[in-house]
Design a protein around this motif. Structure first.
Motif, PDB file in Angstrom:
ATOM      1  N   MET A 172       0.845  -1.187   0.000  1.00  0.00           N
ATOM      2  CA  MET A 172       0.000   0.000   0.000  1.00  0.00           C
ATOM      3  C   MET A 172       0.884   1.243   0.000  1.00  0.00           C
ATOM      4  N   ASN A 173       0.547   2.238  -0.818  1.00  0.00           N
ATOM      5  CA  ASN A 173       1.299   3.476  -0.884  1.00  0.00           C
ATOM      6  C   ASN A 173       1.405   4.106   0.499  1.00  0.00           C
ATOM      7  N   SER A 174       2.616   4.624   0.860  1.00  0.00           N
ATOM      8  CA  SER A 174       2.830   5.158   2.211  1.00  0.00           C
ATOM      9  C   SER A 174       1.951   6.360   2.489  1.00  0.00           C
ATOM     10  N   ASP A 175       1.707   7.203   1.480  1.00  0.00           N
ATOM     11  CA  ASP A 175       0.850   8.364   1.699  1.00  0.00           C
ATOM     12  C   ASP A 175      -0.587   7.929   1.978  1.00  0.00           C
ATOM     13  N   ARG A 176      -1.055   6.938   1.241  1.00  0.00           N
ATOM     14  CA  ARG A 176      -2.405   6.422   1.480  1.00  0.00           C
ATOM     15  C   ARG A 176      -2.495   5.818   2.875  1.00  0.00           C
ATOM     16  N   LEU A 177      -1.494   5.037   3.249  1.00  0.00           N
ATOM     17  CA  LEU A 177      -1.480   4.406   4.561  1.00  0.00           C
ATOM     18  C   LEU A 177      -1.458   5.445   5.673  1.00  0.00           C
ATOM     19  N   THR A 178      -0.693   6.496   5.483  1.00  0.00           N
ATOM     20  CA  THR A 178      -0.656   7.564   6.484  1.00  0.00           C
ATOM     21  C   THR A 178      -2.034   8.210   6.633  1.00  0.00           C
ATOM     22  N   ALA A 179      -2.687   8.422   5.497  1.00  0.00           N
ATOM     23  CA  ALA A 179      -4.012   9.043   5.533  1.00  0.00           C
ATOM     24  C   ALA A 179      -5.015   8.162   6.262  1.00  0.00           C
ATOM     25  N   THR A 180      -5.021   6.865   5.966  1.00  0.00           N
ATOM     26  CA  THR A 180      -5.979   5.971   6.636  1.00  0.00           C
ATOM     27  C   THR A 180      -5.655   5.820   8.122  1.00  0.00           C
ATOM     28  N   ASP A 181      -4.369   5.817   8.462  1.00  0.00           N
ATOM     29  CA  ASP A 181      -3.989   5.765   9.877  1.00  0.00           C
ATOM     30  C   ASP A 181      -4.432   7.026  10.609  1.00  0.00           C
ATOM     31  N   ASN A 182      -4.255   8.167   9.966  1.00  0.00           N
ATOM     32  CA  ASN A 182      -4.684   9.424  10.576  1.00  0.00           C
ATOM     33  C   ASN A 182      -6.193   9.443  10.800  1.00  0.00           C
ATOM     34  N   ALA A 183      -6.919   8.874   9.847  1.00  0.00           N
ATOM     35  CA  ALA A 183      -8.375   8.827   9.986  1.00  0.00           C
ATOM     36  C   ALA A 183      -8.774   7.927  11.147  1.00  0.00           C
ATOM     37  N   SER A 184      -8.166   6.752  11.241  1.00  0.00           N
ATOM     38  CA  SER A 184      -8.482   5.832  12.329  1.00  0.00           C
ATOM     39  C   SER A 184      -8.203   6.454  13.691  1.00  0.00           C
ATOM     40  N   ALA A 185      -7.150   7.270  13.757  1.00  0.00           N
ATOM     41  CA  ALA A 185      -6.768   7.889  15.033  1.00  0.00           C
ATOM     42  C   ALA A 185      -7.871   8.787  15.584  1.00  0.00           C
ATOM     43  N   LEU A 186      -8.720   9.322  14.716  1.00  0.00           N
ATOM     44  CA  LEU A 186      -9.801  10.194  15.171  1.00  0.00           C
ATOM     45  C   LEU A 186     -10.737   9.463  16.127  1.00  0.00           C
ATOM     46  N   ALA A 187     -10.880   8.152  15.942  1.00  0.00           N
ATOM     47  CA  ALA A 187     -11.768   7.357  16.793  1.00  0.00           C
ATOM     48  C   ALA A 187     -11.092   6.944  18.089  1.00  0.00           C
ATOM     49  N   ARG A 188      -9.770   7.102  18.157  1.00  0.00           N
ATOM     50  CA  ARG A 188      -9.038   6.681  19.353  1.00  0.00           C
ATOM     51  C   ARG A 188      -8.696   7.839  20.276  1.00  0.00           C
ATOM     52  N   ASP A 189      -8.490   9.027  19.715  1.00  0.00           N
ATOM     53  CA  ASP A 189      -7.995  10.137  20.546  1.00  0.00           C
ATOM     54  C   ASP A 189      -9.082  11.093  21.023  1.00  0.00           C
ATOM     55  N   GLY A 190     -10.350  10.779  20.723  1.00  0.00           N
ATOM     56  CA  GLY A 190     -11.440  11.595  21.243  1.00  0.00           C
ATOM     57  C   GLY A 190     -11.963  12.654  20.312  1.00  0.00           C
ATOM     58  N   ARG A 191     -11.282  12.926  19.204  1.00  0.00           N
ATOM     59  CA  ARG A 191     -11.742  14.005  18.317  1.00  0.00           C
ATOM     60  C   ARG A 191     -13.063  13.662  17.646  1.00  0.00           C
ATOM     61  N   PHE A 192     -13.207  12.448  17.156  1.00  0.00           N
ATOM     62  CA  PHE A 192     -14.475  12.070  16.531  1.00  0.00           C
ATOM     63  C   PHE A 192     -15.585  12.033  17.582  1.00  0.00           C
ATOM     64  N   LEU A 193     -15.268  11.544  18.765  1.00  0.00           N
ATOM     65  CA  LEU A 193     -16.255  11.467  19.839  1.00  0.00           C
ATOM     66  C   LEU A 193     -16.758  12.854  20.221  1.00  0.00           C
ATOM     67  N   ASP A 194     -15.876  13.847  20.221  1.00  0.00           N
ATOM     68  CA  ASP A 194     -16.288  15.218  20.532  1.00  0.00           C
ATOM     69  C   ASP A 194     -17.318  15.718  19.524  1.00  0.00           C
ATOM     70  N   VAL A 195     -17.091  15.424  18.247  1.00  0.00           N
ATOM     71  CA  VAL A 195     -18.045  15.829  17.201  1.00  0.00           C
ATOM     72  C   VAL A 195     -19.373  15.119  17.409  1.00  0.00           C
ATOM     73  N   LEU A 196     -19.310  13.826  17.691  1.00  0.00           N
ATOM     74  CA  LEU A 196     -20.532  13.048  17.880  1.00  0.00           C
ATOM     75  C   LEU A 196     -21.340  13.573  19.066  1.00  0.00           C
ATOM     76  N   ARG A 197     -20.676  13.962  20.135  1.00  0.00           N
ATOM     77  CA  ARG A 197     -21.375  14.489  21.311  1.00  0.00           C
ATOM     78  C   ARG A 197     -22.203  15.729  20.936  1.00  0.00           C
ATOM     79  N   GLN A 198     -21.595  16.617  20.168  1.00  0.00           N
ATOM     80  CA  GLN A 198     -22.299  17.837  19.776  1.00  0.00           C
ATOM     81  C   GLN A 198     -23.530  17.528  18.932  1.00  0.00           C
ATOM     82  N   ARG A 199     -23.412  16.552  18.046  1.00  0.00           N
ATOM     83  CA  ARG A 199     -24.513  16.264  17.119  1.00  0.00           C
ATOM     84  C   ARG A 199     -25.631  15.469  17.787  1.00  0.00           C
TER      85      ARG A 199
END
Length: 466
Positions: A1-28
């Protein structure tokens, strides 16, 4: 898998682990967008104006909030980001409305309008259906844009606020806004996966067809001691009419409600599919429904008939009287292999043939999702399957359609595009009931899947390395 693509998907997954996605969900989740409650109309507007529009405008989308053209329906938001008219255009869809919160039915310590985290479960009304799922779509788009500096395709998004009341006004909106929403493919997320830990892709939905049955014999009840056994009982008449529609084990007896044939590709796709309800309390007897079909074939490839509600008299305060009337709310779920225009005529013929001329059929045409199935040979299907496999490391399950209702046919009819659903929930999420929740591992995977898919669409369109 291309390293840039892998970095992007890893960054996206991190949103569910570090609380950023959860913060958005709480507001909605905190916005009580119950479309079944007319008093919540201001909240429907507030959800679009305060939650969705700012999130998309931050990604350079142009946004419009449009009043529903049909009375009683909630508003729509249409957004678009055009990088180059020559590039392919991807349309996203979601619904910001939810069913009633019914807070009194939720387990102690849970509230429908407050996200509560218990282990991997994120509780809240709309977490799974559909606020969490379209939040994944937007977050993945944002991650792709930040990682690449551009999408490499044009993106549009439409969100409605009346899906839970039959997508009131969506048909009219797509007719009037067809040019604004023109696209090459609709990619959206709603509904549950077939199996919790296995990704699937669905090419449409079963249809939902609602109608009422009514028997009205007189005005007012009559003393049961004097008139019982002499006056006709509408409750009994309607009960026998309903019983005539299926066998005692639920096999439908109205032949024109059933598929005359099922395409071989559909049969092949459903073969070997294991239906996992992720809920040990759900018992699915093998002898319920159409004989000779697997659970998957019954749920995804056949017709079902359900009595949603049945009323005669006043159940909360019964009186000693022969009742004047009875009614039942009914629903048919069906595939694209059935002609829905025959449902009411076939039922009328069936009831009359069984002596139930007194039973009135009320066609509830407003509360309906037609069935639809995208052709499995459409090139977009292979593109999506290939991209998702690249992200998760195995081939996702390709389903001909979901078991529930979705507005696939409306989009396909007005926009002429393939419709592909990638759900990020599971069968045990308890959507439409108390204790609705989203699973953190599925969110994490969903963010990676959608980011990888957006990355690949942009790479294919611009000739970039994948």
């Amino acid at each position: 898998m291309n390293s840039d693509r892998l970095t992007a998907t890893d960054n996206a997954s991190a949103l569910a682990r570090d609380g950023r996605f959860l913060d958005v969900l709480r507001q909605r989740i905190a916005v009580p967008t119950e479309s079944q409650n007319a008093d919540r109309l201001p909240d429907l507007y507030r959800y679009l104006a305060d939650q969705i529009a700012p999130a998309l405008q931050a990604l350079d989308f142009e946004c419009r909030i449009i009043d529903n053209p049909v009375e009683g329906g909630g508003p729509f938001l249409i957004a678009h980001r055009i990088e180059d008219p020559s590039l392919p255009t991807v349309l996203g869809y979601g619904h910001g409305d939810v069913v009633r919160g019914i807070p009194e039915q939720w387990r102690e310590g849970l509230d429908p309008w407050t996200v509560t985290v218990e282990g991997e479960r994120w509780y809240g009304r709309g977490a799974a259906d559909n606020k969490g799922q379209h939040a994944i779509w937007i977050a993945a788009l944002e991650t792709t844009l930040k990682s690449r500096g551009k999408l490499g395709f044009n993106a549009k998004f439409v969100i409605e606020t009346s899906e839970e009341i039959g997508s009131v006004g969506l048909d009219v909106l797509l007719e009037t806004e067809a040019e604004a929403l023109s696209c090459d493919v609709l990619l959206a997320s709603d509904g549950p996966r077939l199996v919790r830990d296995k990704v699937d892709i669905k090419l449409g939905n079963r249809g939902a067809f609602a109608f009422d049955l009514r028997v009205k014999l007189r005005e007012g009840s009559r003393h049961s001691g004097h008139w019982g056994g002499v006056l006709e009982d509408p409750g009994l008449i309607l009960a026998h009419a309903l019983a005539s529609i299926t066998t005692p084990r639920g096999r439908i007896l109205v032949e024109d409600w059933l598929p005359k044939s099922v395409p071989p590709k559909v049969t092949a796709a459903l073969k070997g599919i294991n239906v996992d309800p992720s809920d040990p309390t759900l018992i699915m007897p093998d002898d319920w429904g159409e004989a000779g079909l697997s659970r998957a074939e019954k749920m995804y490839g056949w017709t079902s008939f359900i009595v949603l509600a049945y009323v005669t008299g006043a159940p909360e305060k019964p009186i000693n009287g022969v009742q004047p009337d009875a009614s039942a709310s009914c629903q048919i779920r069906y595939t694209a292999d059935v002609d829905e225009t025959q449902f009411i005529p076939a039922l009328r013929t069936h009831l009359d043939a069984h002596g139930f001329q007194q039973v009135e059929i009320v066609d509830l045409s407003k509360n309906r999702f037609p069935a639809w199935r995208t052709d499995p040979d459409n090139p977009w299907v292979d593109r999506v399957m290939t991209s998702v496999e690249k992200t998760i490391g195995y081939a996702p399950t390709l389903m001909p359609n979901s078991s529930g209702g979705l507005p696939s046919e409306i989009f396909a009819r007005h926009l002429g595009c393939p419709v592909i659903w990638i759900p990020h929930s599971y069968g045990g999420c308890k959507q439409h009931g108390p204790d609705e929740h989203l699973l953190q591992p599925i969110v994490e995977q969903g963010l990676a899947i959608m980011t990888g898919l957006f990355w690949d669409i942009g790479a294919d369109a611009t000739g970039a390395q994948t």
